[in-house]
Design a protein around this motif. Structure first.
Motif, mmCIF file in Angstrom:
data_model
loop_
_atom_site.group_PDB
_atom_site.id
_atom_site.type_symbol
_atom_site.label_atom_id
_atom_site.label_comp_id
_atom_site.label_asym_id
_atom_site.label_seq_id
_atom_site.Cartn_x
_atom_site.Cartn_y
_atom_site.Cartn_z
ATOM 1 N N LEU A 7 0.825 -1.201 0.000
ATOM 2 C CA LEU A 7 0.000 0.000 0.000
ATOM 3 C C LEU A 7 0.863 1.255 0.000
ATOM 4 N N ARG A 8 0.564 2.186 -0.919
ATOM 5 C CA ARG A 8 1.301 3.446 -1.043
ATOM 6 C C ARG A 8 0.331 4.604 -0.848
ATOM 7 N N VAL A 82 3.507 3.413 2.950
ATOM 8 C CA VAL A 82 3.134 4.796 3.249
ATOM 9 C C VAL A 82 4.103 5.335 4.294
ATOM 10 N N GLN A 83 4.767 6.440 3.966
ATOM 11 C CA GLN A 83 5.792 6.974 4.853
ATOM 12 C C GLN A 83 5.298 8.239 5.546
ATOM 13 N N GLY A 84 5.058 8.109 6.848
ATOM 14 C CA GLY A 84 4.667 9.257 7.652
ATOM 15 C C GLY A 84 5.860 10.149 7.926
ATOM 16 N N GLY A 124 1.966 14.694 1.078
ATOM 17 C CA GLY A 124 0.540 14.423 1.134
ATOM 18 C C GLY A 124 0.006 14.693 2.525
ATOM 19 N N LEU A 125 -1.257 15.028 2.599
ATOM 20 C CA LEU A 125 -1.927 15.245 3.876
ATOM 21 C C LEU A 125 -3.048 14.231 4.013
ATOM 22 N N MET A 126 -3.232 13.745 5.226
ATOM 23 C CA MET A 126 -4.253 12.755 5.456
ATOM 24 C C MET A 126 -4.874 12.988 6.835
ATOM 25 N N ASN A 151 4.299 11.871 -0.528
ATOM 26 C CA ASN A 151 3.374 11.631 -1.622
ATOM 27 C C ASN A 151 4.148 10.976 -2.755
ATOM 28 N N ASP A 152 3.949 9.699 -2.931
ATOM 29 C CA ASP A 152 4.709 8.949 -3.953
ATOM 30 C C ASP A 152 3.834 8.501 -5.088
#
Length: 152
Positions: A7-8, A82-84, A124-126, A151-152
């Motif tokens: 998952l990205r 997914v990299q925080g 990216g913002l989530m 954001n990749d």
């Protein structure tokens, strides 16, 4: 829990829901946390808790439940691509019902906002709404946070 290892960030969308598992807090960890960080009487012993009209017995500190949520969120993202990068804020904390020792708590994360940064598109913002629910879907704890991700 499903395998999310591939998952990205670009795969995520508003409305995605993730099961972060069922967890329980032990009386020992509840008492240790409360003794050190939140020494309210209803977090320390049954008699004091029963003297309060809101509790049946010794209850977990709400801050301990928030720390549990934060750990589960971090563990989930570590198991993905997914990299925080950083936290951007806490929008809401709600302690809707007391949490007691050894009580099964179901943790769920719902994505409420996912987008590229307008000024830095590589970011990216989530916004995530993460909950602990008790038996019969009774809400115990809610945490709504926004984070910054690669954001990749």
């Amino acid at each position: 829990m499903e395998n999310y290892s591939k998952l990205r960030f670009r795969d995520l969308k508003v409305g995605d829901r993730f099961d972060l598992g069922t967890h329980a807090l032990s009386l020992e960890e509840m008492l240790a946390f409360a003794s050190k960080y939140d020494p309210q009487p209803f977090h320390l012993d049954d008699e004091s808790a029963r003297a309060n009209p809101l509790f049946e017995r010794t209850s977990a500190s709400g801050w301990l439940s928030i720390m549990l949520l934060q750990k589960l969120i971090g563990d989930f993202w570590k198991a993905t691509q997914v990299q925080g990068l950083a936290g951007a804020g806490v929008d809401r904390i709600e302690w809707a019902a007391p949490t007691y020792a050894d009580e099964p708590l179901q943790c769920t994360m719902l994505l409420e906002m996912v987008r590229a940064s307008a000024s830095k598109p590589q970011l990216g913002l989530m916004t995530m709404c993460v909950t602990l629910t008790k038996e019969h879907q009774q809400l115990a704890t809610l945490l709504r946070i926004t984070g910054v991700f690669k954001n990749d």
